[in-house]
Design a protein around this motif. Sequence first.
Motif: not given
Length: 627
Positions: A235-239
Amino acid sequence: MARSQEEIEELSICKDAQIMIEKAEKDGVVTVWDRFKAQQPQCTFCKQGLSCRNCSMGPCRIVPGKARSLGVCGANADTIVARNFGRGVAAGAAAHSDHGRDLLETLDAVANSETQSYEIRDVDKLLRIAKELGINTEGKETLQVAKDLSSTLFDEFGIKKGNIGFTMRVPEVRRKLWESLTISPRGVDREVVEMMHRTHMGVDQDPVSLLLHAARVSLSDGWGGSMVATELSDILFGTPKPVESKVNLGVLKEDEINILVHGHSPIVSEAVLTAVRDKNNIERARAAGAKGINLAGLCCTGNELLMRQGIPMAGNHLMTELAIATGVVELVIVDYQCIMPGLIPAMNCYHTKMVTTSPKAKFPGAEHVEFSVKNARTQAQKLVEMAIELYKKRDKNRVLIPVEPVSMMSGFSNEAILEALGGSLAPLLDAIKSGKIRGVAGLVGCNNPRRKHDYCHVTLTKELIKNDILVLGTGCSAVAMGKAGLYMPEAASLAGTGLSSVCKALNIPPALHVGSCVDNSRILHLCGLVAKELGVDISDLPVAGSAPEWYSEKALSIGLYFVASGVYTVLGVTPNITGSKLVTDLALNGLTNVVGACFAVDTDPHKMAELMINHINKKRKKLNLPV
Ligand code: CUV
């Protein structure tokens, strides 16, 4: 005395390691192999789990069947072994889960607009996970959803009544089984505390009861703390999405400033990456005479950056000292876990500096630049400037970059796997049903100087793919596969005809990099999805797991949560439980009647493959699939 070439080749299968072991010796760097040798012979009581220092009537060492068959308190070998094992699992689960909590605190700070250093990069996933956990997202602002999600997950760590939300990813039959055994995981804080309580003198003496609680602790890690770490990191850094990068010590660059990130959490390494990519910093590096700034990873934080950002990977656990011995590393930035204190004397042989960043992990001899959710950007900037200054001190005469890097694909999150399959699991299930893919194996875990570095990871993977078993890799195992070229679509030529045809059709490798150690939760989730789709329990699936060269307590927790979730797991290093026949029998056999899966131990990767293939065939037969 210097090692001969043959001796060096016994330590590692990797060319870069072999060359660097020789250079390290010449440069006076003491490595993990030297210290391992100096420790021989190691304590046989501890090896069997038969020593106890849980109280100060001891320490006690048990000799079953002899006069010393009981500890001072009267605990026997079974109790002592089970207690020691339980504490190991608790430490491992705590490590993963405390890492998960750091992600949660970061999400919370973003949600409350308390930081400029982080943001929500995958809003879709935020909404999806929130909904999955029963949070109403209708008409809510993104940050409000993030607040609600963080508050739900904070509860799950400790105080919530009932079970953790992600256990809904498990088929109902398994949830019921856990309930009947009273091992449904509650919050990880509670389970770990309870294990510390139970293993205090005079509490739980029953080895079976202790082992069941160890299973509960591990489940609160796998379906709790680790899963939170994975989902919130996405969620924070990208899937992660499929991405190509490079691996081995050849990713270091002679004409650039080299910064290594080592440890586990993406919170520090992502902030460092942002600073490394800053144009002004690149200009500063050029002004200092370098062509640029090269960021590379070690161990699991390296896996996090590689999965999401395609940042190259310098090496796995046993390569960390050897990376420093190249003489081209300016800065090693660490957070926590798997960082050998032996790195400090190693870096003192060069111009290299190690910087610790977490208040939880300080190393005497390293500089401490503490990162918090709020100051990450400014601290990362400080570190990049420090690296530029250090570059000026590099001794060009002591530089050796031993090999050319190898290409590897990474980024196979479950979302990416589903996308590669055209949006549904159906093609994978069809391939499994037809036998083109006979089963799926998770290969995970560390390196250990007890085993020839990377030999088991690579040999086992090759055997499995040859037998049409798709391999999912995490942690240091994944790095080993990458270095061996198994993470490129071309490696399909090493796979059996069935698996190779699937790989060619989808243009994917026969072994997929699915992430770091906490990302073993991706494998658990996938098992849950497939089992639900087929209407069976996870223990019915043609899947198996292995940690062929594991060393850490975290790996104990991982192994046990796989087994407790129904996945047969083969270990390549014997855990310290052999002092109790009861505990050993339970681990290697009895657990099957309890949770539908057990451990096996073997040190020969060919035999390990055989065990896993036989298990997969047995499960296929039971599902009436062609063997
Ligand atoms: Ni977490 S736990 S040595 S870095 S896999 Fe590598 Fe992975 Fe084991 Fe550590």
